[in-house]
Enzyme design. Structure first.
Site, short mmCIF file in Angstrom:
data_model
loop_
_atom_site.label_atom_id
_atom_site.label_comp_id
_atom_site.label_asym_id
_atom_site.label_seq_id
_atom_site.Cartn_x
_atom_site.Cartn_y
_atom_site.Cartn_z
N ARG A 215 0.98 -1.32 -0.05
CA ARG A 215 0.07 0.16 -0.31
C ARG A 215 1.17 0.80 0.25
NH1 ARG A 215 -3.25 -3.42 3.29
NH2 ARG A 215 -4.88 -3.60 1.99
N LYS B 10 3.81 11.61 -11.35
CA LYS B 10 3.72 11.47 -12.08
C LYS B 10 3.71 9.62 -12.75
CE LYS B 10 0.11 14.41 -15.35
NZ LYS B 10 0.53 14.39 -16.24
N GLU C 174 12.44 19.05 -24.71
CA GLU C 174 11.60 19.28 -23.55
C GLU C 174 12.29 20.39 -22.63
OE1 GLU C 174 8.83 17.44 -22.78
OE2 GLU C 174 8.48 15.77 -23.61
N LYS D 228 9.57 23.33 -13.83
CA LYS D 228 8.53 22.14 -13.40
C LYS D 228 7.92 22.21 -12.09
CE LYS D 228 6.97 17.10 -14.78
NZ LYS D 228 6.91 16.36 -15.51
N GLU E 150 -3.11 18.28 -12.15
CA GLU E 150 -3.14 18.44 -13.83
C GLU E 150 -4.89 19.28 -13.48
OE1 GLU E 150 -1.29 16.76 -16.74
OE2 GLU E 150 -2.72 17.58 -18.14
N ARG F 280 -1.11 22.86 -14.85
CA ARG F 280 -0.20 22.11 -14.90
C ARG F 280 -0.20 21.20 -16.64
NH1 ARG F 280 2.11 16.95 -11.73
NH2 ARG F 280 2.80 15.50 -13.06
N ASN G 242 1.70 20.26 -21.38
CA ASN G 242 1.49 19.15 -22.76
C ASN G 242 2.13 20.11 -23.96
OD1 ASN G 242 0.90 17.23 -21.15
ND2 ASN G 242 -1.28 18.13 -21.00
N HIS H 177 2.95 18.92 -27.30
CA HIS H 177 2.40 17.04 -26.29
C HIS H 177 0.91 16.09 -27.45
CE1 HIS H 177 5.62 17.49 -24.40
NE2 HIS H 177 5.64 15.70 -23.80
N HIS I 72 1.66 12.86 -29.50
CA HIS I 72 1.10 12.20 -29.12
C HIS I 72 0.95 10.84 -29.82
CE1 HIS I 72 1.29 12.23 -24.97
NE2 HIS I 72 2.48 11.89 -25.10
N HIS J 95 9.56 10.45 -28.17
CA HIS J 95 8.73 11.25 -27.42
C HIS J 95 8.83 12.14 -27.42
CE1 HIS J 95 6.05 13.06 -24.92
NE2 HIS J 95 6.99 12.98 -23.98
N1 LIG Z 1 6.25 10.77 -15.47
C1 LIG Z 1 6.28 11.69 -16.41
O1 LIG Z 1 5.42 13.04 -16.00
C2 LIG Z 1 6.40 10.88 -17.83
C3 LIG Z 1 6.28 12.43 -18.15
C4 LIG Z 1 7.17 12.44 -19.84
C5 LIG Z 1 7.29 10.77 -20.02
N2 LIG Z 1 7.30 9.92 -19.50
C6 LIG Z 1 7.79 8.43 -19.40
O2 LIG Z 1 8.89 8.45 -19.71
C7 LIG Z 1 9.13 7.28 -20.97
C8 LIG Z 1 10.32 7.73 -22.14
O3 LIG Z 1 10.93 8.06 -21.29
P1 LIG Z 1 12.66 8.05 -21.87
O4 LIG Z 1 12.82 9.04 -22.93
O5 LIG Z 1 14.06 8.32 -20.79
O6 LIG Z 1 13.15 6.40 -22.74
P2 LIG Z 1 13.76 5.37 -21.59
O7 LIG Z 1 13.46 4.55 -20.30
O8 LIG Z 1 13.03 4.08 -22.39
O9 LIG Z 1 14.60 5.62 -22.32
C9 LIG Z 1 15.83 5.81 -23.57
C10 LIG Z 1 16.12 4.80 -23.34
O10 LIG Z 1 17.86 5.18 -23.21
C11 LIG Z 1 18.67 4.41 -22.22
N3 LIG Z 1 19.14 5.16 -21.48
C12 LIG Z 1 18.64 5.56 -20.45
N4 LIG Z 1 20.01 6.41 -19.52
C13 LIG Z 1 21.03 5.60 -20.61
C14 LIG Z 1 22.18 6.22 -19.97
N5 LIG Z 1 22.37 7.17 -18.69
N6 LIG Z 1 23.44 5.14 -20.78
C15 LIG Z 1 22.73 5.14 -22.24
N7 LIG Z 1 21.60 4.04 -21.85
C16 LIG Z 1 21.02 4.88 -21.27
C17 LIG Z 1 17.51 3.59 -22.04
O11 LIG Z 1 17.78 2.07 -21.48
C18 LIG Z 1 16.39 3.11 -22.92
O12 LIG Z 1 16.91 2.13 -24.17
C19 LIG Z 1 7.59 7.42 -21.85
O13 LIG Z 1 6.91 5.75 -21.31
C20 LIG Z 1 6.91 8.31 -20.76
O14 LIG Z 1 5.75 8.29 -21.18
C21 LIG Z 1 6.85 10.45 -18.09
ZN LIG Z 2 7.02 14.80 -22.79
#
Ligand SMILES: NC(=O)c1ccc[n+]([C@@H]2O[C@H](COP(=O)([O-])OP(=O)(O)OC[C@H]3O[C@@H](n4cnc5c(N)ncnc54)[C@H](O)[C@@H]3O)[C@@H](O)[C@H]2O)c1
Ligand SMILES: [Zn+2]
Length: 382
Positions: free
Chosen positions: A130, A152, A194, A235, A245, A249, A253, A256, A260, A274
């Site tokens: 929990r 999030k 971003e 942020k 949001e 907030r 987006n 986005h 998306h 992304h």
């Molecule tokens: N929670 C939120 O507020 C929020 C906001 C934006 C995006 N997201 C989510 O984040 C995700 C995308 O994040 P991302 O772009 O970091 O993707 P990811 O976590 O898939 O990382 C991208 C790639 O880079 C590699 N990687 C990460 N750090 C590394 C490093 N230091 N050295 C070598 N390789 C490395 C990972 O293994 C992966 O292959 C999506 O699922 C998206 O929905 C969430």
């Molecule tokens: Zn984003």
């Protein structure tokens, strides 16, 4: 804003959420301080480190060493890299491993990775026993400036992205800018979209600073720390005012809604990361704003010029396979946008621009002008 900062001094940004508030610590090699910071925050805690295979290869040993040095026990939980791990199967793997490792309420989950690991580990932490506390150690630029801040968390459903999740704030964020040195240049650029977003949506001076300093940010000097800290501050300020949001907030987006739809049209594949979708989406949002007479045409050009200079895609025509899978079809893109969470009673919500540094929420945009705009953009010469 434009001051150069001492590269050896970490920057701390506070997320002001009362008793759920926390610090984001940004700097080169701050990962080494993880153990002492956790020992101070939660004496006697044991930890589980959730990470993916790629990040584990470069950074798991160093992370465990930082904990080991101060006598903190850590259990690694390694998932496959990529969006596929943000699934029910990935959630089950992490939750079961946390339970098997006997991680309890006074212990800590550490998310070591990009946004995928952060979202998955954070959501797992929110539901095991929990609710367990967790620490974000974001390793991608996108995670450092965006996903690790704000609470999030979640996984994807077969019906769409991020549909199952929870708000669960971390207790600490450690953003080590040296960790980004092993990130691929393309992933780095995607995260940069971003960063530029924060300038475009609310801080013209920061945008101008980025125009002058983007090469240093890529190289990894003190400009990188400053860019990440400024993004996190932006942020954190928005999240502190509107955690769930219900209003402001949504400005985060920017780019986005279009982005998306483009990600969905390319099957959330490596054809469009992304951040790349956000880059194209921000330019479309700016051009659409200009068409509506809200934004000077020069401002839209300024945005696209900067993103292109950094090496990001800015036009639909920059996306691989434009002619395939309905991507070249305005109606298909409209249908994808209609599935997005940002639609209410047939009207679309867009974040539009009045200036570089001034975004507004437009929640009553008629679909037809958007469709016509997209059709014209798709017909542009390649
Ligand atoms: N929670 C939120 O507020 C929020 C906001 C934006 C995006 N997201 C989510 O984040 C995700 C995308 O994040 P991302 O772009 O970091 O993707 P990811 O976590 O898939 O990382 C991208 C790639 O880079 C590699 N990687 C990460 N750090 C590394 C490093 N230091 N050295 C070598 N390789 C490395 C990972 O293994 C992966 O292959 C999506 O699922 C998206 O929905 C969430
Ligand atoms: Zn984003």
């Amino acid at each position: 804003m434009t001051a150069q900062l001492n590269p050896s001094a970490p920057i701390t940004v506070e997320v002001a959420l009362g008793d759920r508030g926390y610090d984001i610590v940004i700097g080169r090699d701050v990962l080494r301080s993880l153990g002492t910071r956790i020992a101070a925050l939660r004496p006697g805690a044991r930890t589980a480190i959730v990470t993916d295979r790629t990040v584990a290869a470069s950074w798991l040993a160093q992370t465990q060493e930082a904990l080991d040095d101060v006598g903190i026990v850590s259990f690694p939980i390694v998932v496959e890299g990529g969006e596929g791990s943000k699934s029910y199967a990935g959630l089950q793997q992490v939750c079961e491993a946390l339970i098997a490792a006997k991680i309890e309420r006074n212990d800590l989950v550490i998310a070591l990775g990009g946004g995928v690991v952060g979202d998955l580990a954070g959501f797992s932490a929110s539901i095991v026993r929990r609710g367990l506390d967790f620490v974000q150690v974001p390793t991608s630029l996108l995670a450092q400036v965006d996903s690790s801040v704000g609470g999030k968390t979640g996984i994807n459903s077969p019906h769409g992205k991020n549909l199952v999740g929870a708000f669960h704030q971390p207790v600490l964020v450690i953003a080590d800018t040296a960790v980004l040195d092993t990130l691929s240049p393309r992933q780095f650029r995607a995260g940069y979209a971003e960063v530029a977003k924060y300038g475009a949506l609310g801080d013209e001076a920061f945008f101008a600073w980025l125009e002058a300093n983007h090469a240093d940010i890529v190289r990894g000097g003190s400009a990188r720390e400053h860019a990440i800290a400024t993004s996190c501050r932006a942020k954190a300020a928005i999240v502190a005012r509107d955690e769930r949001e219900t209003g402001e907030r949504a400005l985060l987006n920017l780019g986005h809604t279009f982005g998306h739809a483009l990600e969905a049209a390319t099957g959330f594949s490596d054809r469009l990361f992304h951040g790349e979708g956000v880059a194209v989406g921000m330019v479309l949002a700016a051009e659409f704003s200009a068409e509506r007479g809200m934004l000077a045409a020069d401002a839209a050009k300024r945005l696209s010029h900067h993103l292109a200079e950094v090496g990001l895609p800015t036009r639909l025509q920059d996306i691989a396979g434009l002619a395939q899978e309905g991507l070249a079809d305005a109606d298909a893109l409209m249908a994808l946008m209609a599935q997005d969470k940002k639609v209410k009673r047939g009207r679309l919500t867009f974040i539009l621009l009045e200036a570089i540094g001034r975004a507004v929420i437009a929640n009553d945009v008629e679909p037809q002008p958007v469709r016509d705009f997209l059709a014209r953009k798709l017909a542009d010469k390649i």
